[in-house]
Design an enzyme around this catalytic site. Structure first.
Site, mmCIF file in Angstrom:
data_model
loop_
_atom_site.group_PDB
_atom_site.id
_atom_site.type_symbol
_atom_site.label_atom_id
_atom_site.label_comp_id
_atom_site.label_asym_id
_atom_site.label_seq_id
_atom_site.Cartn_x
_atom_site.Cartn_y
_atom_site.Cartn_z
ATOM 1 N N GLU A 48 50.308 85.274 45.761
ATOM 2 C CA GLU A 48 50.398 85.878 44.434
ATOM 3 C C GLU A 48 51.651 86.736 44.292
ATOM 4 O OE1 GLU A 48 45.946 86.525 42.831
ATOM 5 O OE2 GLU A 48 46.297 87.354 44.841
ATOM 6 N N GLU A 67 40.759 82.397 48.160
ATOM 7 C CA GLU A 67 39.721 83.347 47.745
ATOM 8 C C GLU A 67 38.380 82.674 47.451
ATOM 9 O OE1 GLU A 67 43.605 85.448 46.939
ATOM 10 O OE2 GLU A 67 42.833 83.403 46.784
#
Length: 265
Positions: A119, A139
């Site tokens: 990210e 995730e």
């Protein structure tokens, strides 16, 4: 340097930010986020800094994202889990939701760029990866969510079904695939990574600093607005650029057949 920290150096108008926890693959804990927030503040305030290189220490990882051991401990202590963005958390706003940073950030990626590390790369303006780089948002396999922008940025930077495939499964992507889809600007052997990054930062430093800031601001702020509205919007850094001495220096230097001298004013 302790096992928790960030290295921050400046040289020749370039700031070098190194996540420095190689023993845990540069996993980001709360202290690191706090240190990074102060660094981004300094980068923005220092007009001598014209570009930033963000990387991870060691030879195994850019960053594997959130320090999950710390997260497990915080959960046991009753600290509520986060969701989208960094509001209310140490280091807010983090690079992933610091939307007013006007300096270009170059990600120097080697090894693993997973979860929050991926990210971070997605939030950078330019990304250079070594051939051994590996990208993923795992995730979903951990009962978490890519809340530092992965859920939002990946569908903006990849074809929709490709992005959803990676978001919903946590599958990994190699450097060649990232290059094919335009997630990174170049992929080079590890031994050539620093040279390639330096070529990009040299180009950024040679550019007119106010033009760079104005272009970044306008490009990012206009992404989700109609084209006609984008033309009519006022951009503060563009207002500064067009009234600056640098705005006339480029044409004057061209006419005089010399290199421009940028003052950032």
């Amino acid at each position: 340097m302790s096992e928790t920290g960030v290295r921050y150096e400046k040289k020749d108008h370039v700031a070098y930010v190194t996540m420095d926890r190689p023993g845990v693959l540069n996993a980001m804990d709360r202290r690191m986020h706090t240190e990074l927030a102060g660094i981004w503040d300094d980068v923005e305030a220092d007009d001598e800094v014209r570009a930033v290189v963000l990387t991870g220490a060691g030879d195994r990882a850019f960053s594997v994202g959130q320090d999950l051991k710390e997260r497990a401990r915080l959960t046991e202590e009753g600290v509520e889990a986060s969701t989208f963005g960094s509001g209310g958390q140490p280091g807010h706003p983090r690079l992933t939701d610091r939307f007013t940073l006007s300096k270009p950030v170059v990600a120097r990626v080697h090894g693993y760029a997973l979860g929050g590390g991926f990210e971070l790369m997605l939030a950078c303006d330019i990304a250079i990866a070594s051939e051994d780089a590996v990208f993923a948002l795992p995730e979903v396999r951990l009962g978490l969510i890519a809340g530092a922008g992965g859920v939002f940025r990946l569908p903006r930077q990849l074809p929709h079904k490709v992005a959803m495939g990676h978001l919903l499964t946590g599958r990994r992507m190699d450097a060649a695939t990232a290059l094919r889809y335009g997630l990174v600007n170049e992929v080079v052997p590890v031994a050539e990574l620093d040279r390639c990054v330096a070529e990009w930062t040299d180009s950024l430093v040679r550019a007119a600093p106010l033009s760079v800031r104005a272009i970044k601001e306008a490009a990012l702020r206009s992404l989700d607005v109609p084209l006609e509205e984008a033309f009519k919007t006022s951009y503060p850094w563009e207002e500064r650029r067009r009234r600056s001495a640098d705005a006339t220096e480029g044409a004057r230097a061209f006419a005089e057949k010399r290199d421009p001298i940028w003052t950032g004013r």
